[in-house]
Design a protein around this motif. Structure first.
Motif, PDB file in Angstrom:
ATOM      1  N   GLU A 201       0.861  -1.180   0.000  1.00  0.00           N
ATOM      2  CA  GLU A 201       0.000   0.000   0.000  1.00  0.00           C
ATOM      3  C   GLU A 201       0.898   1.230   0.000  1.00  0.00           C
ATOM      4  O   GLU A 201       1.795   1.346   0.835  1.00  0.00           O
ATOM      5  CB  GLU A 201      -0.896   0.025   1.241  1.00  0.00           C
ATOM      6  N   ILE A 202       0.666   2.106  -0.937  1.00  0.00           N
ATOM      7  CA  ILE A 202       1.475   3.322  -1.063  1.00  0.00           C
ATOM      8  C   ILE A 202       0.732   4.493  -0.427  1.00  0.00           C
ATOM      9  O   ILE A 202      -0.416   4.764  -0.747  1.00  0.00           O
ATOM     10  CB  ILE A 202       1.773   3.633  -2.550  1.00  0.00           C
ATOM     11  N   VAL A 203       1.420   5.173   0.472  1.00  0.00           N
ATOM     12  CA  VAL A 203       0.898   6.389   1.089  1.00  0.00           C
ATOM     13  C   VAL A 203       1.607   7.559   0.424  1.00  0.00           C
ATOM     14  O   VAL A 203       2.837   7.597   0.372  1.00  0.00           O
ATOM     15  CB  VAL A 203       1.166   6.403   2.613  1.00  0.00           C
TER      16      VAL A 203
ATOM     17  N   LEU B 100       8.133   8.916   7.606  1.00  0.00           N
ATOM     18  CA  LEU B 100       7.229   8.879   8.751  1.00  0.00           C
ATOM     19  C   LEU B 100       5.838   9.420   8.418  1.00  0.00           C
ATOM     20  O   LEU B 100       5.464  10.515   8.839  1.00  0.00           O
ATOM     21  CB  LEU B 100       7.837   9.664   9.920  1.00  0.00           C
ATOM     22  N   PRO B 101       5.029   8.648   7.695  1.00  0.00           N
ATOM     23  CA  PRO B 101       3.695   9.146   7.335  1.00  0.00           C
ATOM     24  C   PRO B 101       2.796   9.357   8.549  1.00  0.00           C
ATOM     25  O   PRO B 101       1.844  10.135   8.484  1.00  0.00           O
ATOM     26  CB  PRO B 101       3.144   8.056   6.415  1.00  0.00           C
ATOM     27  N   GLN B 102       3.092   8.687   9.658  1.00  0.00           N
ATOM     28  CA  GLN B 102       2.290   8.892  10.859  1.00  0.00           C
ATOM     29  C   GLN B 102       2.412  10.324  11.374  1.00  0.00           C
ATOM     30  O   GLN B 102       1.535  10.796  12.087  1.00  0.00           O
ATOM     31  CB  GLN B 102       2.639   7.869  11.950  1.00  0.00           C
ATOM     32  N   LEU B 103       3.467  11.026  10.954  1.00  0.00           N
ATOM     33  CA  LEU B 103       3.615  12.434  11.329  1.00  0.00           C
ATOM     34  C   LEU B 103       3.107  13.372  10.248  1.00  0.00           C
ATOM     35  O   LEU B 103       2.436  14.362  10.540  1.00  0.00           O
ATOM     36  CB  LEU B 103       5.096  12.765  11.597  1.00  0.00           C
TER      37      LEU B 103
ATOM     38  N   LEU C 142      -3.601  11.311   8.043  1.00  0.00           N
ATOM     39  CA  LEU C 142      -4.954  10.995   7.578  1.00  0.00           C
ATOM     40  C   LEU C 142      -4.938   9.958   6.456  1.00  0.00           C
ATOM     41  O   LEU C 142      -5.745   9.028   6.456  1.00  0.00           O
ATOM     42  CB  LEU C 142      -5.681  12.267   7.131  1.00  0.00           C
ATOM     43  N   GLU C 143      -4.016  10.108   5.524  1.00  0.00           N
ATOM     44  CA  GLU C 143      -3.911   9.108   4.466  1.00  0.00           C
ATOM     45  C   GLU C 143      -3.496   7.754   5.038  1.00  0.00           C
ATOM     46  O   GLU C 143      -4.006   6.713   4.636  1.00  0.00           O
ATOM     47  CB  GLU C 143      -2.935   9.533   3.370  1.00  0.00           C
TER      48      GLU C 143
ATOM     49  N   PHE D 124     -12.299  -1.613   7.513  1.00  0.00           N
ATOM     50  CA  PHE D 124     -13.288  -0.601   7.849  1.00  0.00           C
ATOM     51  C   PHE D 124     -12.885   0.710   7.193  1.00  0.00           C
ATOM     52  O   PHE D 124     -11.723   1.037   7.069  1.00  0.00           O
ATOM     53  CB  PHE D 124     -13.445  -0.432   9.367  1.00  0.00           C
ATOM     54  N   GLU D 125     -13.871   1.417   6.732  1.00  0.00           N
ATOM     55  CA  GLU D 125     -13.607   2.702   6.062  1.00  0.00           C
ATOM     56  C   GLU D 125     -13.790   3.831   7.054  1.00  0.00           C
ATOM     57  O   GLU D 125     -14.661   3.793   7.918  1.00  0.00           O
ATOM     58  CB  GLU D 125     -14.564   2.885   4.877  1.00  0.00           C
ATOM     59  N   ILE D 126     -12.969   4.833   6.909  1.00  0.00           N
ATOM     60  CA  ILE D 126     -13.016   6.001   7.797  1.00  0.00           C
ATOM     61  C   ILE D 126     -13.469   7.198   7.006  1.00  0.00           C
ATOM     62  O   ILE D 126     -13.136   7.412   5.897  1.00  0.00           O
ATOM     63  CB  ILE D 126     -11.632   6.237   8.445  1.00  0.00           C
TER      64      ILE D 126
END
Length: 126
Positions: free
Chosen positions: A97-99, A105-108, A112-113, A124-126
């Motif tokens: 999965e590409i963010v 550090l995508p968590q920073l 949201l992505e 589950f979809e957000i």
């Protein structure tokens, strides 16, 4: 990398954070820089040796559990080809999965992505 940490921890933190965090996100840069600077330098070298000097490629073929590898689009530390290499070597069903995010550090910087990707992966979809 290890020599840089040993010879000047403060300077190393400044250069290392630029590799990991998108420089267009000054709040995340400052947050991660504070985290690095709060670490005791005497513990950083052994940790860095484990992270940067370990080679666990032979372990990948032993993994049979389904996996999702989350990769950012512009990771200077772990380029995208590493995720695809891992995908090929892991024996269990594996997806990449590409963010869309700069750096490691995508968590920073793309939280949201990242949450949306995690939601899809976990069903589950957000």
């Amino acid at each position: 990398m290890i020599t840089s940490i040993e010879s000047g921890y403060e300077n190393w933190t400044l250069s290392f954070v630029k590799l990991l965090v998108d420089n267009n996100d000054p709040l995340s840069v400052e947050h991660y820089l504070r985290c690095l600077k709060s670490m005791n330098p005497e513990f950083v070298v052994p940790l860095a040796k484990i992270v940067f000097c370990s080679d666990e490629r032979e372990t990948l073929e032993k993994v049979t559990t389904p996996c999702t590898i989350i990769q950012t689009t512009n990771d200077l530390v772990v380029p995208e080809f590493v995720a695809h290499y891992m995908q090929k070597k892991i024996k269990g069903e594996t997806t990449v999965e590409i963010v869309k995010a700069d750096r490691h550090l995508p968590q920073l910087t793309a939280h949201l992505e990242l949450v949306h990707v995690l939601g899809r992966v976990l069903g589950f979809e957000i």
